[in-house]
Scaffold this motif. Structure first.
Motif, mmCIF file in Angstrom:
data_model
loop_
_atom_site.group_PDB
_atom_site.id
_atom_site.type_symbol
_atom_site.label_atom_id
_atom_site.label_comp_id
_atom_site.label_asym_id
_atom_site.label_seq_id
_atom_site.Cartn_x
_atom_site.Cartn_y
_atom_site.Cartn_z
ATOM 1 N N GLY A 126 0.479 -1.144 -0.378
ATOM 2 C CA GLY A 126 0.220 0.260 -0.092
ATOM 3 C C GLY A 126 0.216 1.428 0.208
ATOM 4 O O GLY A 126 0.486 2.033 -0.352
ATOM 5 N N LEU A 127 1.498 1.230 0.702
ATOM 6 C CA LEU A 127 2.784 2.004 0.741
ATOM 7 C C LEU A 127 3.525 2.949 -0.816
ATOM 8 O O LEU A 127 3.591 3.854 -1.567
ATOM 9 C CB LEU A 127 4.168 2.219 1.746
ATOM 10 N N LEU A 128 3.327 1.717 -1.512
ATOM 11 C CA LEU A 128 3.904 2.127 -2.894
ATOM 12 C C LEU A 128 2.839 2.959 -3.789
ATOM 13 O O LEU A 128 3.305 3.747 -5.095
ATOM 14 C CB LEU A 128 4.439 0.371 -3.049
ATOM 15 N N TYR A 129 1.650 2.796 -3.567
ATOM 16 C CA TYR A 129 0.391 3.272 -4.316
ATOM 17 C C TYR A 129 0.456 4.813 -3.975
ATOM 18 O O TYR A 129 1.658 5.141 -3.049
ATOM 19 C CB TYR A 129 -1.332 2.939 -3.934
ATOM 20 N N ARG A 130 -0.454 6.216 -4.958
ATOM 21 C CA ARG A 130 0.173 7.091 -4.282
ATOM 22 C C ARG A 130 -1.147 7.120 -5.632
ATOM 23 O O ARG A 130 -1.776 6.854 -6.031
ATOM 24 C CB ARG A 130 1.311 7.873 -5.585
ATOM 25 N N GLY A 131 -1.206 8.644 -5.188
ATOM 26 C CA GLY A 131 -2.727 9.359 -5.624
ATOM 27 C C GLY A 131 -2.418 9.689 -7.079
ATOM 28 O O GLY A 131 -1.593 10.321 -8.086
ATOM 29 N N ASN A 132 -3.529 9.750 -8.102
ATOM 30 C CA ASN A 132 -3.198 9.516 -9.695
ATOM 31 C C ASN A 132 -2.164 8.490 -10.122
ATOM 32 O O ASN A 132 -1.796 8.917 -11.398
ATOM 33 C CB ASN A 132 -3.673 11.058 -9.667
ATOM 34 N N THR B 47 -0.925 5.676 -12.258
ATOM 35 C CA THR B 47 -1.274 5.535 -13.914
ATOM 36 C C THR B 47 -2.181 3.915 -14.106
ATOM 37 O O THR B 47 -1.877 3.104 -13.354
ATOM 38 C CB THR B 47 -0.750 5.432 -14.350
ATOM 39 N N ALA B 48 -2.640 4.239 -15.122
ATOM 40 C CA ALA B 48 -3.027 2.184 -15.362
ATOM 41 C C ALA B 48 -2.079 1.458 -15.099
ATOM 42 O O ALA B 48 -1.746 -0.065 -14.590
ATOM 43 C CB ALA B 48 -3.804 1.933 -16.858
ATOM 44 N N LEU B 49 -1.514 1.837 -15.508
ATOM 45 C CA LEU B 49 0.260 0.412 -15.485
ATOM 46 C C LEU B 49 0.552 0.408 -14.253
ATOM 47 O O LEU B 49 1.227 -0.715 -14.369
ATOM 48 C CB LEU B 49 1.591 1.382 -16.264
ATOM 49 N N GLU B 50 1.029 1.859 -13.715
ATOM 50 C CA GLU B 50 1.247 1.140 -11.842
ATOM 51 C C GLU B 50 0.351 0.642 -11.176
ATOM 52 O O GLU B 50 0.940 0.316 -10.193
ATOM 53 C CB GLU B 50 1.277 3.155 -11.411
ATOM 54 N N THR B 51 -1.497 0.916 -11.427
ATOM 55 C CA THR B 51 -2.568 0.488 -10.894
ATOM 56 C C THR B 51 -2.439 -0.896 -11.393
ATOM 57 O O THR B 51 -1.461 -2.158 -10.287
ATOM 58 C CB THR B 51 -3.359 0.708 -10.834
ATOM 59 N N ALA B 52 -1.338 -2.106 -12.407
ATOM 60 C CA ALA B 52 -1.374 -2.700 -12.427
ATOM 61 C C ALA B 52 -0.145 -3.803 -12.715
ATOM 62 O O ALA B 52 -0.404 -4.463 -12.112
ATOM 63 C CB ALA B 52 -1.298 -2.486 -14.303
ATOM 64 N N ILE B 53 0.455 -2.549 -12.387
ATOM 65 C CA ILE B 53 2.013 -3.404 -12.068
ATOM 66 C C ILE B 53 1.916 -4.104 -10.060
ATOM 67 O O ILE B 53 2.406 -5.029 -9.565
ATOM 68 C CB ILE B 53 3.109 -2.738 -12.155
ATOM 69 N N LEU B 54 1.156 -3.126 -9.389
ATOM 70 C CA LEU B 54 0.871 -3.038 -8.541
ATOM 71 C C LEU B 54 0.119 -4.354 -7.536
ATOM 72 O O LEU B 54 0.237 -5.261 -6.955
ATOM 73 C CB LEU B 54 0.041 -1.955 -7.548
ATOM 74 N N THR B 55 -0.928 -4.495 -8.772
ATOM 75 C CA THR B 55 -1.461 -5.415 -9.184
ATOM 76 C C THR B 55 -1.374 -6.698 -8.445
ATOM 77 O O THR B 55 -1.889 -7.691 -8.016
ATOM 78 C CB THR B 55 -3.471 -5.057 -9.789
#
Length: 242
Positions: free
Chosen positions: A200-206, A208-216
């Motif tokens: 969760g610490l790696l998530y940030r506001g706004n 990108t779709a790529l960042e969300t996909a990688i963290l998922t």
């Protein structure tokens, strides 16, 4: 004599065992992992556009995919990893069906325990302090989750046992975990919570779709660590059974 579970050894092994057998884990878990991560990501983006009843359908689909992933992971740890990984394409069998049934059944048991604990804590608090404040219910839910997760910890060996085709029941799991309930609580509740907080610490506001996909994908992959921890706990607790 009750076996004392070495939590530090289990946690260390949960991270290292998948790494030591990374080729087998990648081969065996690639398709289940991609399926699980894809469903999670799709659900995240489509949630606002789906009817409410569809969430229950997606929950069951997610639980089914997780069952395949978890059974494979348990077998990689508890059986010969290379042999398990030789089957590249996962399949649904009676083994996964039994695991799915136990997953739903134990979730319902723990959910009921959580509701009962929440009701008891709220009633005792109201009797002692009067009408509840706005934040009391949220605080009560956190407190009530402790006995629910403890109950889950005591019953959790059913999952790795089912994954390797052992026929077990609730009474067996309760007896096996006697004296190790809180140690297993650390394994099945505290460890996953810590991992989720780190991700969760790696998530940030706004993002990108790529960042969300990688963290998922990362969060889904780390489920293997959590499952491996339970597998290793099961192996330690059943060592005297041969």
């Amino acid at each position: 004599m009750t076996v004392r579970l070495d939590v530090a050894k289990v946690v260390y092994g949960a991270f290292m065992f998948p790494w030591w057998n990374r080729r087998a884990f990648v081969r065996a878990l690639a398709i289940p992992l991609v399926s699980l991560a894809t469903l999670t990501l799709s659900w995240y983006y489509a949630a606002d556009f789906l009817p409410k009843f569809s969430n229950w359908v997606l929950c069951f689909v997610w639980a089914a995919l997780f069952s395949v992933f978890a059974v494979t992971c348990h077998r990689l740890v508890l059986l010969d990893a290379a042999s398990v990984a030789s089957q590249h394409v996962p399949r649904w069998s009676w083994r996964e069906t039994r695991f799915f049934y136990w997953l739903v059944g134990i979730w319902l048991i723990c959910w009921g325990a959580g509701i009962a604990a929440t009701t008891l804590i709220l009633n005792l608090t109201i009797m002692a302090m009067g009408p509840p404040s706005d934040g009391l219910f949220s605080e009560t839910q956190y407190l009530a989750s402790v006995p629910a997760y403890y109950l889950f910890a005591r019953l959790s060996p059913i999952f790795p046992a089912t994954a390797i085709d052992r026929k077990v029941d609730l009474k067996w799991a309760w007896k096996l975990t006697q004296g190790n309930g809180w140690r297993l609580f650390v394994v099945v509740a505290v460890l996953p919570w810590l991992i989720s907080q780190i991700v969760g610490l790696l998530y940030r506001g706004n993002a990108t779709a790529l960042e969300t996909a990688i963290l998922t994908f990362l969060g889904s992959a780390l489920l293997a660590v959590e499952i491996a921890a339970l597998s290793l706990s099961y192996r330690e607790l059943t060592r005297e059974e041969g």
